[in-house]
Scaffold this active site. Structure first.
Site, PDB file in Angstrom:
ATOM      1  N   ALA A   1       0.832  -1.213   0.000  1.00  0.00           N
ATOM      2  CA  ALA A   1       0.000   0.000   0.000  1.00  0.00           C
ATOM      3  C   ALA A   1       0.861   1.255   0.000  1.00  0.00           C
ATOM      4  CB  ALA A   1      -0.920  -0.009   1.221  1.00  0.00           C
TER       5      ALA A   1
ATOM      6  N   ARG B   1      -2.609   8.551 -10.832  1.00  0.00           N
ATOM      7  CA  ARG B   1      -3.762   8.741 -11.727  1.00  0.00           C
ATOM      8  C   ARG B   1      -5.086   9.010 -11.006  1.00  0.00           C
ATOM      9  NH1 ARG B   1      -3.450   3.560 -15.201  1.00  0.00           N
ATOM     10  NH2 ARG B   1      -1.974   2.907 -13.610  1.00  0.00           N
TER      11      ARG B   1
ATOM     12  N   GLY C   1      -3.254  -3.252  -1.490  1.00  0.00           N
ATOM     13  CA  GLY C   1      -4.189  -2.346  -0.840  1.00  0.00           C
ATOM     14  C   GLY C   1      -5.185  -1.702  -1.775  1.00  0.00           C
TER      15      GLY C   1
ATOM     16  N   LYS D   1     -35.403  15.161  17.660  1.00  0.00           N
ATOM     17  CA  LYS D   1     -34.047  14.973  18.171  1.00  0.00           C
ATOM     18  C   LYS D   1     -34.092  14.531  19.617  1.00  0.00           C
ATOM     19  CE  LYS D   1     -31.618  17.343  20.573  1.00  0.00           C
ATOM     20  NZ  LYS D   1     -30.913  18.357  21.376  1.00  0.00           N
TER      21      LYS D   1
HETATM   22  C1  UD1 Z   1       1.854  -5.419 -10.949  1.00  0.00           C
HETATM   23  C2  UD1 Z   1       2.575  -6.694 -11.382  1.00  0.00           C
HETATM   24  C3  UD1 Z   1       1.936  -7.222 -12.674  1.00  0.00           C
HETATM   25  C4  UD1 Z   1       0.474  -7.467 -12.458  1.00  0.00           C
HETATM   26  C5  UD1 Z   1      -0.222  -6.171 -11.943  1.00  0.00           C
HETATM   27  C6  UD1 Z   1      -1.639  -6.459 -11.571  1.00  0.00           C
HETATM   28  C7  UD1 Z   1       4.895  -6.465 -10.678  1.00  0.00           C
HETATM   29  C8  UD1 Z   1       6.279  -6.118 -11.086  1.00  0.00           C
HETATM   30  N1  UD1 Z   1       3.965  -6.408 -11.609  1.00  0.00           N
HETATM   31  O1  UD1 Z   1       2.104  -4.468 -11.975  1.00  0.00           O
HETATM   32  O2  UD1 Z   1       2.572  -8.441 -13.060  1.00  0.00           O
HETATM   33  O3  UD1 Z   1      -0.136  -7.880 -13.664  1.00  0.00           O
HETATM   34  O4  UD1 Z   1       0.473  -5.678 -10.772  1.00  0.00           O
HETATM   35  O5  UD1 Z   1      -2.281  -5.267 -11.273  1.00  0.00           O
HETATM   36  O6  UD1 Z   1       4.687  -6.796  -9.536  1.00  0.00           O
HETATM   37  N2  UD1 Z   1       3.593  -0.904  -4.773  1.00  0.00           N
HETATM   38  C9  UD1 Z   1       4.265  -0.588  -3.624  1.00  0.00           C
HETATM   39  N3  UD1 Z   1       5.585  -0.244  -3.699  1.00  0.00           N
HETATM   40  C10 UD1 Z   1       6.273  -0.213  -4.876  1.00  0.00           C
HETATM   41  C11 UD1 Z   1       5.542  -0.542  -6.059  1.00  0.00           C
HETATM   42  C12 UD1 Z   1       4.229  -0.894  -5.974  1.00  0.00           C
HETATM   43  O7  UD1 Z   1       3.707  -0.598  -2.542  1.00  0.00           O
HETATM   44  O8  UD1 Z   1       7.460   0.112  -4.854  1.00  0.00           O
HETATM   45  C13 UD1 Z   1       2.175  -1.262  -4.696  1.00  0.00           C
HETATM   46  C14 UD1 Z   1       1.330  -0.241  -5.411  1.00  0.00           C
HETATM   47  O9  UD1 Z   1       0.870   0.746  -4.523  1.00  0.00           O
HETATM   48  C15 UD1 Z   1       0.195  -1.077  -5.944  1.00  0.00           C
HETATM   49  C16 UD1 Z   1       0.800  -2.447  -6.147  1.00  0.00           C
HETATM   50  O10 UD1 Z   1       1.971  -2.472  -5.375  1.00  0.00           O
HETATM   51  O11 UD1 Z   1      -0.847  -1.211  -5.008  1.00  0.00           O
HETATM   52  C17 UD1 Z   1       1.075  -2.762  -7.594  1.00  0.00           C
HETATM   53  O12 UD1 Z   1       2.008  -1.846  -8.088  1.00  0.00           O
HETATM   54  P1  UD1 Z   1       1.946  -1.299  -9.557  1.00  0.00           P
HETATM   55  O13 UD1 Z   1       3.068  -0.372  -9.759  1.00  0.00           O
HETATM   56  O14 UD1 Z   1       0.578  -0.812  -9.836  1.00  0.00           O
HETATM   57  O15 UD1 Z   1       2.240  -2.619 -10.366  1.00  0.00           O
HETATM   58  P2  UD1 Z   1       1.822  -2.902 -11.864  1.00  0.00           P
HETATM   59  O16 UD1 Z   1       2.754  -2.210 -12.742  1.00  0.00           O
HETATM   60  O17 UD1 Z   1       0.373  -2.667 -12.038  1.00  0.00           O
END
Ligand code: UD1
Ligand code: CA
Length: 454
Positions: A9, A15, A100, A348
């Site tokens: 989280a 976005r 999260g 009330k």
């Molecule tokens: C990730 C997966 C992808 C999967 C997708 C599903 C990886 C490398 N890729 O990609 O295979 O299909 O989710 O939605 O894992 N987060 C952190 N710290 C970080 C990076 C991310 O807490 O340093 C959390 C983000 O807040 C988010 C989640 O991890 O809730 C996923 O991160 P995000 O960067 O959205 O990963 P995707 O590129 O979507």
């Protein structure tokens, strides 16, 4: 095997275009993270660790009593790096990774994943997608064994045609996961430490990667922007509406009800369109709720009718009552059996006794009404002297004439009658007519003023 859940989280949620950390945006009235923690708890894990980063302080404050611990990921260097921040404080045999911002995963789906991991060091949850763009893709060999996960930005043309996507949710042996994480490299197109690289690492160790496919995309959808939040909100609302209908509740339109909390209904309840339920609401058998009502933290006893456009907050209705249209029950309003509160009435912190009626245009505050009292239209309890609040008591079977002001503290006796238009400043005795207004007179020969000529 003991279980720890790590919830990622830390992301900013760029976005969402919001100052609020993404996981604090609400779905069905509850922060996204709250949904995920609640789901995690159904699995009865030994520990839950939430990886926080953006808005960490706010997230930790809001979930201070949620029975979870927090690990800080000061810089978001990737999902693998995120899990690494939490894992050294975890001592359970295995780890389930959740997100999260993925709020609608069902406990039974996660249970299936945990079962699949029982014989292998790693199990992943996958999903078959109509449009897999943006997702990591599941790469399998000819024998269908999982080989690796390739991220969208690193996938070649052939890999981009794969429709089996990574949900991100996985379950792994804790010690093995720790060792895979410590060997992660960030030499990819995003310069991140990918959690998904653990899959290839597991295969390189000569081990099998188990997989479970989730059939319902909504369960694994994440929230990245307000549009996706809206889509999941509607999905969640429809699921709650469907559950109510299966329990026998009649909804005039399942797409026009919003439940932000816990709503329980007895048999033969009907709910008209555009009603919003907040917090904990309990509705007894045979209750009907008209359109456009907002009902918060209230109990509505059986066979009560709430007509259109009512607002109830922390109210208790015993049963067989009639409320509205256009009534407002504020905190501490209690309606005894068979009471009636009509249009443009505000109640009330008051008890409306059995069979008593406040039918039109009244304010009743800090009051206690006995049985079968009739409060005439426009009656006001003057409960506030500008500094303190005072009580009004009205005895059984009293009749309060229309447009009366009852200046509290005051008691109106049983069977008392108050003449219409009275301002009552001292107690009215039992059984008598009390009237407080100037005597009516007519002035003979009186002329209306005429307009001056200039
Ligand atoms: C990730 C997966 C992808 C999967 C997708 C599903 C990886 C490398 N890729 O990609 O295979 O299909 O989710 O939605 O894992 N987060 C952190 N710290 C970080 C990076 C991310 O807490 O340093 C959390 C983000 O807040 C988010 C989640 O991890 O809730 C996923 O991160 P995000 O960067 O959205 O990963 P995707 O590129 O979507
Ligand atoms: Ca994502």
């Amino acid at each position: 095997m003991s279980l720890a859940v790590i919830i990622l989280a830390a992301g900013k949620g760029t976005r969402m275009n919001s100052d609020l950390p993404k996981v604090l945006h609400t779905l069905a009235g509850e922060p996204l993270l709250g949904h995920v923690i609640a789901t995690a708890k159904t699995l009865q894990p030994e520990e839950i660790s939430v990886v926080v980063g953006h808005g960490a302080e706010l997230v930790e404050t809001l979930f201070a009593d949620a029975g979870v611990s927090f690990a800080l990921q000061a810089e978001q260097l990737g999902t693998g790096h995120a899990v690494q921040q939490a894992i050294d404080k975890v001592s359970a045999d295995r780890v389930l990774v959740l997100y999260g911002d993925v709020p609608l995963t069902k406990p039974e789906t996660l249970t299936a994943l945990l079962d699949a991991q029982a014989n292998d060091p790693l199990a992943i949850l996958t999903v078959d997608l109509e449009n897999p763009f943006g997702y990591g893709r599941i790469v399998r060999d000819a024998a269908d064994n999982v080989q690796a996960i390739v991220e969208q930005k690193d996938a070649d043309a052939a890999q981009q045609t794969i429709t089996e996507g990574n949900t991100g949710i996985l379950c792994a042996d804790r010690q093995r996961l720790e060792s895979w994480l410590s060997s992660l490299k960030n030499n990819n197109n995003q310069g991140e430490y990918y959690l998904t690289d653990c899959i290839a690492a597991c295969v390189a160790d000569g081990d099998n990667v188990a997989s479970v496919m989730c059939n319902d995309e909504a369960e694994v959808l994440g929230v990245n922007d307000k549009l996706q939040l809206h889509q999941l909100e509607r999905e969640c609302q429809y699921q709650q509406a469907a559950t109510l209908m299966q329990q026998g509740v009649t909804l005039m339109d399942a797409d026009r009800i919003d439940i932000r909390g816990d709503l329980t209904c007895g048999k033969d309840v009907s709910i008209d369109i555009n009603c919003v339920f907040l917090g904990s609401v309990e509705i007894g058998e045979g209750v009907s709720i008209g359109p456009n009502c907002v009902i918060e933290n209230s109990t509505i006893g059986s066979d009560t009718s709430i007509k259109a456009n009512c607002v109830l907050e922390s109210a208790r209705i015993v049963g067989n009552a009639s409320v509205g249209p256009f009534a407002r029950l504020r905190p501490g309003a209690v309606l005894a059996n068979g009471a009636k509160v009509g249009n443009y009435v505000e109640i009330k912190k008051s008890l409306i006794g059995e069979g008593s009626k406040v039918s039109h245009l009244s304010y009743i505050g800090d009051s206690e009404l006995g049985k079968d009292v009739n409060v005439g239209a426009g009656t006001i309890t003057c409960n506030y002297d500008g500094v303190n609040k005072h009580k009004t008591k009205i005895g059984d079977n009293a009749f309060i004439g229309s447009n009366s002001s009852l200046v509290a503290p005051i008691e109106i006796g049983a069977d008392a009658t108050v003449g219409a238009g009275s301002t009552i400043g001292s107690n009215a005795p039992d059984g008598q007519l009390t009237i407080a207004r100037s005597k009516q007179k007519s002035i003979k020969g009186w002329k209306r003023p005429v307009k001056k000529q200039d």
